[in-house]
Design an enzyme around this catalytic site. Structure first.
Site, PDB file in Angstrom:
ATOM      1  N   ARG A 237     -37.144  40.280 -46.698  1.00 49.38           N
ATOM      2  CA  ARG A 237     -38.113  39.198 -46.127  1.00 49.38           C
ATOM      3  C   ARG A 237     -38.605  39.323 -44.834  1.00 49.38           C
ATOM      4  O   ARG A 237     -39.590  39.023 -44.235  1.00 49.38           O
ATOM      5  CB  ARG A 237     -37.380  37.904 -46.569  1.00 49.38           C
ATOM      6  CG  ARG A 237     -38.566  36.858 -47.232  1.00 49.38           C
ATOM      7  CD  ARG A 237     -37.868  35.456 -47.149  1.00 49.38           C
ATOM      8  NE  ARG A 237     -36.799  35.473 -48.294  1.00 49.38           N
ATOM      9  CZ  ARG A 237     -37.244  35.115 -49.361  1.00 49.38           C
ATOM     10  NH1 ARG A 237     -38.353  34.760 -49.542  1.00 49.38           N
ATOM     11  NH2 ARG A 237     -36.358  35.027 -50.569  1.00 49.38           N
ATOM     12  N   GLY A 238     -37.332  39.659 -43.804  1.00 54.82           N
ATOM     13  CA  GLY A 238     -37.716  39.821 -42.477  1.00 54.82           C
ATOM     14  C   GLY A 238     -38.874  40.512 -41.999  1.00 54.82           C
ATOM     15  O   GLY A 238     -39.909  40.293 -41.254  1.00 54.82           O
TER      16      GLY A 238
END
Lengths: 563, 333
Positions: free
Chosen positions: B272-273
């Protein structure tokens, strides 16, 4: 005004109340602390000039915000709307007693109303415990906080009806703004809301005195009323001591006129004067805390997760008669079932004009019930090192066992962390099981070094997990505080001490309630230091047995009380 | 309080940028603002909503449906005519009940006519706008879970009390809170696209400037708004142009590699980062009117996109921002 003693805290509170009455919307409101006769007199006096509407602590959303009046709607057979208290109090203010116990749900609504300029508030704060306080989100939005606990006044308070208006006063000039900002910085007041309130208060004081611009005395008064109660630090002394001939500002906001030649000098020193005025006005108990280097204690209820509301969630039980309000939910099917047998009778009563599908009455309503879950988890961190084990471990075990027996009755839970040698271990995850706890305790051996930092970290992790699940946690640490094993498990006192402090600070940062029970035979300073670093309480029990420890813990941390 | 013009907000550049990026690309997943009270968090969020151009929505629709929504959710909205309305800004109060957030059975209609009708909640109201939650860290976890879930899926599904309702709920979630008073679970933090740290400005001159502006606004909100209208208009155009440009921009392989390397270096867990970092860089490039996404955009937005995803070590006092800046210095020079 009937006041004579300018030093009495009521004097400033009256001034604040007059400002508030001048423009309730601008100032948001006031917090009045301490249940003294002076406060009653002030509230009565305020009620003469501002319409005060009482806000009971159990108010529901429909009454607060307005909505359908269910009972009236049912008996009338058509929806009947009611106005909310917030609307009804328009132009006046809401008065909330026992604000330190105010529900977050109500506080949230009030915060919104304040932000939209729809409400003004007077909070009566009757907190007696240091960790009780009205919701910070609310007090932040109210300009004034007056401490009236120690007021000796008892006479009736008469607030002069406001003559001036804020609009008639010129905006503050740059020097005034700068002086206020510098004063706020010196007092460690970061919030810009506070600063803005202070500026408006200065203008308000000018308006009350019939001036068209704020004078030095008005600024001093604003600092005293708005900034001083919010101080988070004591102003640092300047390198150069302030000149001796600078007289302290008159404490009661008395006007003093300066000649033009002195004007320049005055402006240069304005912020110094304001800082001095603030210092003199910081409430005594706050001053004591600040002098010790402690930041004022926050309302701990804000940090340790939401309190359980048994009426709204948990395992569903059955329905019982009642009104769906205050978060209680209507059990629709049960309500209908209760109404059905009466339909024939009621239809005859209501006559032909009523064509509602089903005729309901207030007494038909059923609300859902939920099983209350454990309100609080108490986490015991037990020092099982050689030094502590010698005499105290048996007592500590006994205390935990007693607590657990009580927890069984009160539905609260207990967890157990032990630390010894070079590690800390969660012996018992949060549980209500007596047998498991007994077994874990019995098997707990003693001896080895004191890895206090590891023990604190382990206990904190358990507490965080508990809080994440929406429950609140409290730590009880039984130790002699003499750490000699560092956080990485290696021996050495200096590093162990540093790591322990860091671990304790982490507990404070999370706002977890904590209690250190010093179980060494001759308590040294370590235990108290540890408690301070954690922002917790401290108890020294050199010669206590299990029952005494339990009594002490209960006295400080009423575990039996459902939170 | 009159809505404060966005362009009149002094300082707090990181927060303002994050909000604009979320406005350009709402799919980034919301903005979390860490900071003390009285730092202008809610003022900025509200100002942004006030700045955006009105939307076209079905007249009288409780969900604010667009024409696409009408086609996708024929059950909730019907075929009402389109009418312009302001971008919704919903302020979720602390202590709001689940019923009020997701919507519930309409009691009045249920009791009067035995009809099973859905009364939309705050999620419906926030559709196509902003949902602001002050002190989100004090909100009960099950509510935060629910909000993030809806924010991610863009749809509110209600299956309870005998109701079965599905309605669109696309909004930019803006949370704020002071971590010292309780933290969000890391899993939840990770779901926020960007996070920013705001502090009360320490500079006296800045604080004076703010006081002056607030006082001016209090005194005469209309002429104050008029004075800043031009500046606000410029920002609005930037956002509109950025939105139009966004689909044409694509991050190249070099930027993707940079993003992956950076995430690895700082130990930001999960994919997600990387994804957010890439999207945020793209949105920033669009907002800047750039032709392509470059390392410069990545560097500018990396702290906001990653700081809440680093594994926290209580004993390491080094802040996340410092760790990211250090890693970028080592990687990109």
């Amino acid at each position: 005004m009937s006041l004579t003693d300018a030093a009495d805290p009521l004097h400033d509170a009256v001034l604040a109340a007059r400002l508030f009455a001048l423009s309730p919307r601008t100032f948001g409101g006031m917090v009045l602390r301490g249940g003294s006769p002076a406060r009653d007199a002030l509230v009565a006096g305020l009620g003469e000039v501002v319409a005060l509407r009482r806000l009971p602590g159990h108010v529901d959303d429909e009454r607060l915000l307005g909505g359908i009046d269910l009972a009236a709607s049912l008996s009338a057979g058509r929806p009947i709307r009611q106005r909310g208290l917030i609307d009804e109090a328009t132009g006046g203010a809401l008065l909330a007693g026992m604000a330190e116990r105010m529900d977050t749900r109500i506080a949230g609504r009030l915060v919104q109303a304040l932000d939209d300029d729809r409400a003004a508030l007077v909070l009566l704060d009757d907190a007696t415990e240091p960790d009780e306080a009205p919701p910070v989100s609310l007090t932040e939005r109210l300009a004034f906080a007056c401490e009236l606990t120690h007021s000796r006044e008892w006479r009736a308070v008469e607030l002069d009806a406001a003559k001036g208006t804020l609009a008639a006063v010129a905006p503050l000039d740059d020097d005034a703004l700068r002086a206020l900002a510098a004063t706020a910085a010196a007092l460690g007041v970061d919030s810009l809301r506070a600063l803005i309130f202070a500026g408006e208060a200065a203008r308000g004081l000018a308006a009350l005195a019939g001036r068209d611009a704020a004078s030095k005395a008005d600024l001093t008064g604003a600092v005293r009323l708005v900034l001083a109660p919010r101080a988070t630090q004591l102003p640092q002394e300047e390198d150069a001591a302030p000149p001796e001939d600078q007289p302290p500002p008159p404490p009661d906001g008395e006007r003093d006129e300066q000649s033009d030649s002195e004007q320049q000098q005055q402006e240069l020193d304005l912020s110094d004067i304001l800082v001095e005025a603030a210092k003199a006005a910081i409430p005594a108990d706050l001053l004591a805390q600040l002098a010790q280097g402690n930041a004022p204690r926050r309302s701990s209820s804000s940090g340790t997760g939401q309190k359980r509301k048994a009426a709204t969630r948990g395992k569903p039980l059955g329905a019982r008669p009642g009104m769906p309000r205050g978060g209680a939910k209507l059990a629709l099917i049960d309500s209908l079932r209760a109404a059905v047998p009466w339909q024939a009778v009621r239809r005859r009563e209501a006559g032909a004009g009523n064509d509602a599908a089903i005729l309901m009455r207030k007494e038909d309503l059923r609300i859902r019930r939920f099983e209350e879950r454990a309100a609080r988890v108490t986490i015991f961190a037990v020092d099982a090192s050689g030094s502590a084990a010698a005499a105290r471990l048996a007592e500590a075990k006994g205390a935990v066992e007693l607590m657990l027996g009580q927890a069984y009755v009160t539905r609260s839970e207990v967890a157990l962390v032990a630390f010894r040698g070079s590690s800390a271990e969660l012996l018992l995850p949060p549980t209500r099981s007596l047998t498991r706890a007994r077994r874990a305790l019995a098997e707990l051996p003693g001896g080895g070094g004191t890895p206090l930092a590891l023990g604190l970290n382990a206990a904190r992790e358990v507490a965080e997990a508990v809080i994440a699940r929406g429950r609140s946690a409290a730590l009880v640490i039984l130790t002699d505080g003499r750490a000699n094993i560092a956080a990485d498990g290696s021996p050495g006192r200096p590093q162990a001490k540093l790591d322990t402090e860091a671990a304790a600070r982490a507990i404070m940062a999370r706002g977890i309630d904590s209690l250190v029970v010093d179980i060494s035979a001759r308590p040294g300073p370590e235990g108290a230091e540890l408690a301070r670093a954690m922002g917790g309480r401290y108890l020294a029990l050199p010669r206590a047995d299990a029952r005494m420890i339990q009594a002490a813990i209960n006295a400080v941390q009423p575990i039996g009380k459902a939170a | 309080m009159a809505r404060f013009p966005f362009s009149a907000i002094v300082g707090q550049d990181e927060m303002k940028l994050a909000l604009l990026i979320a406005a350009v690309d709402p799919s980034i997943g919301g903005v979390m603002v860490f900071g003390d009270r009285g730092t202008g968090k809610s003022t900025a969020a509200r100002a942004l909503a006030g700045l955006l151009p009105p939307i076209m929505a079905a007249d009288g629709c409780l969900y604010g449906c667009s024409t696409q929504d009408q086609a996708r959710y024929p059950g909730v909205c019907g075929t009402g005519k389109m009418k312009s309305r302001a971008v919704p800004f919903v302020d979720l109060p602390l202590g709001a009940t689940e019923d009020r957030v997701i919507g519930s059975l309409d009691l009045e209609r249920a009791l009067r006519s035995g009809e099973k009708a859905f009364e939309p909640g705050l999620l419906a109201k926030a559709h196509r706008g902003f949902l602001y939650i002050d002190e989100i860290n004090l909100l009960e976890d099950h509510l935060v879970d629910l909000l993030l879930d809806v924010a991610a899926s863009g749809e509110n599904v209600v299956e309870r009390e005998g109701l079965s309702v599905r309605h669109p709920a696309k909004f930019v979630l803006i949370g704020s809170g002071n971590p010292e008073e309780g933290e969000l679970r890391p899993q939840l933090l990770d779901r926020f696209g960007l996070s920013v740290e705001v502090r009360s400005p320490k500079d006296i001159e800045v604080r004076i400037a703010i006081m002056r502006l607030v006082a001016e606004n209090e005194r005469d909100p209309e002429s104050f708004a008029a004075r800043w209208a031009g500046e606000d208009e410029k920002i609005l155009k930037r956002v509109a142009k950025g939105k139009a440009r966004l689909p044409k921009l694509e991050a190249g392989d070099d930027v993707l590699r940079d993003a992956a390397e950076l995430c690895l270096a700082v130990g930001a867990d999960g994919l997600r980062g990387e994804l957010t970092l890439m999207r945020a860089a793209r949105a920033l490039a669009a907002l800047d009117g750039a032709k392509s996404v470059t390392r410069k955009h990545l560097i500018a937005i990396a702290p906001s996109a990653l700081r809440h995803r680093l594994r926290r070590d209580v004993l390491d006092e080094t802040g996340s921002t410092v760790r990211i800046t250090r890693a970028m210095g080592e990687l990109f020079g």
